[in-house]
Design an enzyme around this catalytic site. Structure first.
Site, PDB file in Angstrom:
ATOM      1  N   LEU A  68      17.486  -2.070  -9.795  1.00 33.08           N
ATOM      2  CA  LEU A  68      16.324  -1.201 -10.029  1.00 33.08           C
ATOM      3  C   LEU A  68      15.066  -1.733  -9.333  1.00 33.08           C
ATOM      4  O   LEU A  68      14.764  -2.928  -9.406  1.00 33.08           O
ATOM      5  CB  LEU A  68      16.052  -1.123 -11.535  1.00 33.08           C
ATOM      6  CG  LEU A  68      14.783  -0.371 -11.920  1.00 33.08           C
ATOM      7  CD1 LEU A  68      15.072   1.113 -12.092  1.00 33.08           C
ATOM      8  CD2 LEU A  68      14.156  -0.918 -13.187  1.00 33.08           C
ATOM      9  N   ASP A  80       0.134   6.529 -20.744  1.00 31.82           N
ATOM     10  CA  ASP A  80      -1.177   6.878 -21.294  1.00 31.82           C
ATOM     11  C   ASP A  80      -1.203   6.709 -22.812  1.00 31.82           C
ATOM     12  O   ASP A  80      -0.175   6.803 -23.475  1.00 31.82           O
ATOM     13  CB  ASP A  80      -1.494   8.329 -20.911  1.00 31.82           C
ATOM     14  CG  ASP A  80      -2.965   8.645 -21.089  1.00 31.82           C
ATOM     15  OD1 ASP A  80      -3.767   7.712 -21.249  1.00 31.82           O
ATOM     16  OD2 ASP A  80      -3.306   9.842 -21.065  1.00 31.82           O
ATOM     17  N   HIS A  83      -3.479  -2.052 -24.505  1.00 29.59           N
ATOM     18  CA  HIS A  83      -2.947  -2.381 -23.182  1.00 29.59           C
ATOM     19  C   HIS A  83      -1.929  -3.520 -23.284  1.00 29.59           C
ATOM     20  O   HIS A  83      -0.918  -3.535 -22.588  1.00 29.59           O
ATOM     21  CB  HIS A  83      -4.082  -2.790 -22.228  1.00 29.59           C
ATOM     22  CG  HIS A  83      -5.039  -1.674 -21.939  1.00 29.59           C
ATOM     23  ND1 HIS A  83      -4.614  -0.400 -21.640  1.00 29.59           N
ATOM     24  CD2 HIS A  83      -6.401  -1.629 -21.899  1.00 29.59           C
ATOM     25  CE1 HIS A  83      -5.674   0.380 -21.426  1.00 29.59           C
ATOM     26  NE2 HIS A  83      -6.763  -0.344 -21.588  1.00 29.59           N
TER      27      HIS A  83
END
Ligand code: FPP
Length: 258
Positions: A149, A38, A55
């Site tokens: 991962l 955020d 972004h």
């Protein structure tokens, strides 16, 4: 899995402290970390830039934190990239966000593959533009043999929708006799969620100082440790990530017990 981290194991404690790793016990890293990324918009506004620049900068940070997580031997990293509620944003912003995967993957896929990372998505394909879906499906396909991962993008994801859809599937299975109502345990319920193949997150990180869950993994986060930072996502560093892990390791997880 711990290979990229080895240099620190052999490094001096001074180096380890500088990199923020000294407080981390490599035998007790969380299996699954979830992140609410955020603050992109506020980061941009602070710099007099359009929101989308935040972004874009946030996208670049995804790789950095993925590599840090991989280096610690974390098994899964779920990043909240776009919620079912984010469609309410201005059209241009939604479009920009939807175009990020087709920029991100061609740029980063080789390094992700070299580091044995597997891409995965949690969310609904319906509603996503073809170019978004194609970019992600291609990355999923190209990394499907990797067993390092799991980098899981929560994209077009909302937890309430996920649970409702799970309940609908359960009703269908009960009606068809595939499932008996009394067989519905917590474990069984989890199997009806989009994350059925992942362990619940051990740790949730949210950046930007907001103290909310925002319809993210509501069922799965039941016993997760929560860690918040004021830093906006584009300025979230590896050092902050290591701080979160170290703090997680200092907490006593009791799961309701004593
Ligand atoms: C929230 O910040 C952030 C988002 C809704 C988008 C997060 C997406 C990325 C960081 C990129 C993901 C990368 C790929 C490859 C899919 P906000 O806009 O709500 O920030 P604000 O609260 O300051 O306005």
């Amino acid at each position: 899995m711990l290979k990229p981290f080895k240099k620190w194991l052999g490094g001096t404690s001074e180096e380890a402290t500088r990199s923020g790793l000294s407080g981390i016990d490599l035998n007790n890293v969380p299996e699954h970390v979830a992140i609410i990324m955020d603050g992109n918009g506020r980061w941009a506004r602070q710099r007099g830039l359009p929101r989308v620049a935040g972004h874009h900068s946030g996208m670049k940070n995804v790789k950095k934190i993925t590599m840090a997580a991989n280096g610690l031997g974390i098994k899964a990293l779920t990043m909240y990239a776009f919620s079912t509620e984010n469609w309410k944003r201005p059209k241009e912003e939604v479009e920009f966000l939807m175009k990020l995967p087709q920029e991100f993957f061609p740029l980063e896929i080789n390094e992700l593959i070299a580091n044995n990372v597997r891409i995965r998505m949690t969310g609904w394909s319906e509603g996503l533009p073809d170019y978004t879906l194609n970019a992600i499906e291609d990355a999923i396909e190209r990394t499907k043999e990797n067993d390092g991962l799991i980098l899981n993008f929560a994209l077009n994801y909302g937890s309430r929708k996920e649970m409702l859809s799970g309940v609908q599937d359960i009703i269908r299975d009960v009606q068809s006799g595939k499932l008996q109502a009394q067989e519905l345990t917590e474990e069984r319920f989890s199997q009806y969620l989009l994350t059925s193949d992942l362990p619940d997150p051990d740790l949730l990180i949210r950046t930007s100082g907001e103290l909310r869950i925002s319809n993210f993994l509501l069922w799965q986060l039941a016993y997760s440790e929560l860690w918040f930072t004021e830093a906006y996502w584009p300025e979230f560093t590896e050092e902050l990530f290591y701080q979160a892990i170290a703090e997680y390791q200092r907490r006593a997880r009791r799961y309701g017990g004593v």
